[in-house]
Design an enzyme around this catalytic site. Structure first.
Site, PDB file in Angstrom:
ATOM      1  N   ASP A   7      21.264  87.513 -82.712  1.00  0.00           N
ATOM      2  CA  ASP A   7      19.981  87.246 -82.042  1.00  0.00           C
ATOM      3  C   ASP A   7      19.770  88.376 -81.031  1.00  0.00           C
ATOM      4  OD1 ASP A   7      17.660  86.054 -81.088  1.00  0.00           O
ATOM      5  OD2 ASP A   7      18.746  84.909 -79.573  1.00  0.00           O
ATOM      6  N   GLU A  67      17.385  87.399 -87.337  1.00  0.00           N
ATOM      7  CA  GLU A  67      16.084  86.737 -87.434  1.00  0.00           C
ATOM      8  C   GLU A  67      14.971  87.773 -87.507  1.00  0.00           C
ATOM      9  OE1 GLU A  67      15.574  83.002 -85.265  1.00  0.00           O
ATOM     10  OE2 GLU A  67      13.505  83.592 -84.890  1.00  0.00           O
ATOM     11  N   ASP A 139      21.605  82.053 -76.815  1.00  0.00           N
ATOM     12  CA  ASP A 139      21.451  83.192 -77.724  1.00  0.00           C
ATOM     13  C   ASP A 139      22.563  83.217 -78.774  1.00  0.00           C
ATOM     14  OD1 ASP A 139      19.205  84.767 -76.160  1.00  0.00           O
ATOM     15  OD2 ASP A 139      20.695  84.137 -74.685  1.00  0.00           O
TER      16      ASP A 139
END
Lengths: 165, 165
Positions: A7, A67, A139
């Site tokens: 992330d 992502e 995170d």
């Protein structure tokens, strides 16, 4: 098969490592790379890049999962996020990992079962799926979620990846 | 002193190399790194990163100069640009170059003499200042412009850089 989920962020980059054995998931490690907001941008990116290089060297994952971002809050936030994502993707591809990107919808669907789950539901499900003693740092938890997403989608996406070459 | 200017973009990254001898500027080389829009993002970033690594190895510049971006057209464009900038900054800092960023205003002021010059004026001035036979390709010209900007500002900025460490 070992998956490194990321992330990315210039301030905090979360990472999460899981192993898959058949349909089972096993948590290996998770954590964050933090950079000082007062440091020059190039140095912050280097810290992220080198940190991930070290994690890859230590854990030898087979895949990187990150992502995909479609909508950022605003151009400034998007630019900042782009820098960190660039550093993360480069760390993966330069270490010859197969790199995959998943949308937030795909991640939520894979982890919780439906695409409009909220943040808390995703964190709770990551904890449950990986038998964590407690919910991971935000995170790091997001990084584990995108790793789980790759574990669940790897057959479909491996075909996509091979086609893309 | 040798300066590598960069105009990053995921599609086309321009580069320009100049030498300074006292107050004089000398053109060394310029060009572009192009990536296929159909290639996976991680591979495009790797191409930019490796291309710049090669240019740095070939020309051994002392400094890297990159335009700073404050306002991007929209979040999507900003994100894309951020990826490419991240790759460029990393190539510089990983090769232990001193990396500097300048705003468009600073670049235009340094090259043309005032901050609201248009694109054509900047290109023409880059050609004149460096005795180029013709105007360089757009992205390569922008890269030369940001290199010139660093050449003209290096005293001030070197102090800033040292303070930032």
């Amino acid at each position: 098969m070992r998956i490194l989920g990321i992330d990315p962020g210039t301030g905090i980059t979360g990472f999460g490592i899981i192993d898959t054995e058949g349909n089972r998931l096993r948590h290996v490690d998770n954590g964050i790379i933090k950079t000082r907001s007062t440091a020059p941008l190039a140095e912050r990116l280097q810290l992220i890049y080198r940190g991930l290089q070290q994690i890859i060297a230590d854990y030898q994952p087979d895949y990187m999962s990150v992502e995909q971002v479609f909508l950022a809050r605003n151009p400034r936030a998007a630019l900042t996020l782009g820098h960190a994502r660039g550093a993360a993707l480069l760390a993966g591809v330069n270490a010859t990992l197969d790199v995959f990107e998943y949308s937030a919808l795909q991640v939520k669907s894979a982890v919780v079962g439906y695409g409009h789950a909220d943040k808390q539901q995703v964190q709770q499900m990551v904890k449950t799926l990986l038998n964590l003693p407690e919910i991971a740092q935000e995170d790091a938890s997001d990084a584990l979620a995108v790793a789980i997403c790759h574990a669940n989608s790897r057959t479909v996406n491996h075909i996509k990846s091979l086609k893309g070459r």
